[in-house]
Design an enzyme around this catalytic site. Structure first.
Site, PDB file in Angstrom:
ATOM      1  N   LYS A  80       0.927  -1.268  -0.009  1.00 46.20           N
ATOM      2  CA  LYS A  80       0.199  -0.004  -0.010  1.00 46.20           C
ATOM      3  C   LYS A  80       0.777   1.131   0.032  1.00 46.20           C
ATOM      4  O   LYS A  80       1.994   1.333   0.741  1.00 46.20           O
ATOM      5  CB  LYS A  80      -0.906  -0.034   1.236  1.00 46.20           C
ATOM      6  CG  LYS A  80      -1.869   1.229   1.148  1.00 46.20           C
ATOM      7  CD  LYS A  80      -2.750   1.223   2.596  1.00 46.20           C
ATOM      8  CE  LYS A  80      -3.760   2.099   2.700  1.00 46.20           C
ATOM      9  NZ  LYS A  80      -4.689   1.989   3.690  1.00 46.20           N
ATOM     10  N   SER A 156      -9.504   2.246   3.227  1.00 41.76           N
ATOM     11  CA  SER A 156      -8.427   2.997   2.523  1.00 41.76           C
ATOM     12  C   SER A 156      -7.516   2.048   1.784  1.00 41.76           C
ATOM     13  O   SER A 156      -6.713   2.485   1.000  1.00 41.76           O
ATOM     14  CB  SER A 156      -7.820   3.935   3.299  1.00 41.76           C
ATOM     15  OG  SER A 156      -6.974   3.324   4.376  1.00 41.76           O
ATOM     16  N   SER A 180     -10.119   0.161   7.540  1.00 40.36           N
ATOM     17  CA  SER A 180      -9.363   0.168   6.394  1.00 40.36           C
ATOM     18  C   SER A 180      -8.794  -0.948   5.644  1.00 40.36           C
ATOM     19  O   SER A 180      -8.316  -0.874   4.397  1.00 40.36           O
ATOM     20  CB  SER A 180      -8.141   1.485   6.091  1.00 40.36           C
ATOM     21  OG  SER A 180      -9.131   2.789   6.308  1.00 40.36           O
TER      22      SER A 180
END
Length: 480
Positions: A80, A156, A180
């Site tokens: 990420k 997210s 997330s």
């Protein structure tokens, strides 16, 4: 290629050792899958084939020499774009970050992956600074659901979530300050674990403070346990990390479902006492609870007995957003997600007493759940009350609230408490979209969460079911 991209990390490692295929072959297959699928879902915002293949070749050489490195040698991992990577910039979906200033530094999770020989596949998309439960940002655009690209992948950690089901990598890193990891895992049909706070070292400290966790996103619970063994390694830079417990999570989940669930007491709550949940979601998760009971767990339908802590969470989370923007000029804010700027500006008006009131409510919730888990080993809920909605929106159409936490009521309470919580796929709605099952354990009892999740996945596997996009326009079909 299709065989390689559908393999788990454990299957890849077995194949490498038996010389059935090499890390270079597996990595090339996944890079080809990224090239094919990423234009549709926008999971990766950075792919550097030269660097990735160099790491794969180094791993292949180690297998030839017998000098295998650690637990993940040659396994491709998606990262990420909030984790610092020495070779690649980390821009967090923001035009306000100078990419050059982020080079040469590694987050603890990335450093651990490198020590264990993992192959970095690239950086995955995130909303700006990871601020919301869907994934779009001013730099990279909108990330889409692998099961239906018209829908959101969640956020997210939406890029990581979109990558795994499509075979663009068996393992991915995510972060979770309000859901997330679990939100996109639930929407996108994969396994996502938010470990106990402090179990996985995290640096630099998140602007969202002790709400924020780093953790694994995988296709199987077994791979999740394997990745946890790597991510939990000590890193002195995280001053909030708990002492290392040296738990072998993969060894801890070995056994048949009945053995893993023997003596386990589960509280099932479809609503937590205050959530309005979609009928299909509730029915699917209720069937999962019945299955766990049939496997030997003691399941009782009971709510944990707390009121919705949304206001307290909002003060702490959006206070973190204001903290993230504290040194960003008005001119730079014009380049940012306007809604992030709006919530940060509003949170900047909170008083110290407002903040401390939220801290007090958080402490009361922690105490409530600690007492709850003296009676029940696990709390079982839906991961989300709805299935994925249209991409490019913060909330579903005609939703009564304009902010994302209003549709994630099962996730953020356990960021407040720091408890371990996992999302596991448990079925599909009639729309074909995934439904997730959340298991929450007592703080620091990550083992119990993983054991129950493994028992469920062994008894009700959905791991052979891939999104249609996984198969469309494959090289075999193109050549035909």
């Amino acid at each position: 290629m299709e065989d390689l991209v559908r393999m788990t990390a454990l299957e890849l490692l077995s194949g490498y050792r038996q010389k059935h295929f090499s890390p270079v072959e597996a990595t090339r297959a996944m890079l080809a899958q990224i090239e094919r699928c990423n234009p549709v879902v926008n999971a990766f915002n950075l792919v550097d084939e030269e660097t990735t293949l160099a790491a794969a070749r180094a791993s292949e050489a180690r297998y030839h020499s017998g000098d295998i490195r650690g637990l993940l040698d040659g396994v491709p991992v998606a990262i990420k774009d909030v984790f610092l990577t020495a070779q690649w910039p980390t821009i967090k979906g923001s035009k306000t970050i100078d990419p050059k200033t982020t080079l040469g530094k590694e987050a603890p999770s990335v450093a651990a992956l490198n020590r264990h020989g993992a192959v970095p596949l690239g950086k995955t998309t995130t909303p700006e600074f990871g601020w919301k439960g869907v994934t779009d940002n001013p730099v990279d655009g909108v990330t889409r659901n692998p099961w239906d690209p018209s829908k959101t992948a969640g956020g997210s950690s939406g890029g990581s979530a979109a990558a795994v089901p499509l075979g663009m990598g068996p393992l991915a890193l995510g972060t979770d300050a309000g859901g997330s990891i679990r939100i996109p895992a639930g929407f996108s049909g994969l396994v996502g674990l938010k470990p106990s706070f402090g179990e996985v070292p995290h640096w630099p400290a998140s602007p969202f403070g002790t709400l924020a966790h780093a953790g694994p996103m995988t296709w199987t619970v077994a791979d999740c346990a394997l990745l946890m063994n790597v991510l939990c390694e000590a890193d002195v830079r995280d001053t909030n990390a708990i002492p290392r417990r040296n738990i072998d999570y993969l060894a801890a989940i070995q056994g048949e479902p009945q053995e893993l669930l023997r003596g386990v007491k589960i509280a099932f709550s479809a609503t937590l006492g205050y959530v309005q949940v979609d009928r299909e979601v509730e029915e699917t998760v209720r069937e999962a609870a019945k299955l766990l009971q049939s496997l030997g767990a003691e399941v009782s339908e009971v709510a944990p007995g707390f009121d919705d802590p949304l206001a307290a969470f909002g003060h702490l989370f959006y206070g973190g957003a204001a903290n993230a923007l504290r040194n960003i000029s008005k001119k730079q804010r014009m380049l940012m997600d306007s809604q992030l700027v709006a919530v940060a500006d509003r949170a900047a008006q909170l008083t110290m007493l407002d903040y401390l009131e939220a801290v007090n409510e958080r402490m009361a919730l922690c105490e409530r759940m600690a007492l709850f888990h003296k009676k029940y080993d696990l709390l079982l809920t839906p991961t989300l009350p709805i299935t994925a909605f249209a991409a490019g929106r913060e909330v579903p159409e005609d939703w009564p609230s304009t902010r994302w936490p209003s549709w994630t009521p099962y996730t953020y309470p356990f960021n407040l408490t720091g408890q371990p919580a996992i999302s596991v796929p448990c079925g599909f709605a009639t729309s074909g979209l995934p439904i997730g099952l959340q298991m929450v354990g007592a703080r620091f009892d990550d083992t119990a969460v993983l054991r129950a999740a493994q028992a469920y996945q062994l008894a009700a596997p959905l791991t052979d079911v891939r999104p249609q996009l996984f198969y469309e326009n494959s090289p075999e079909e193109q050549s035909a």
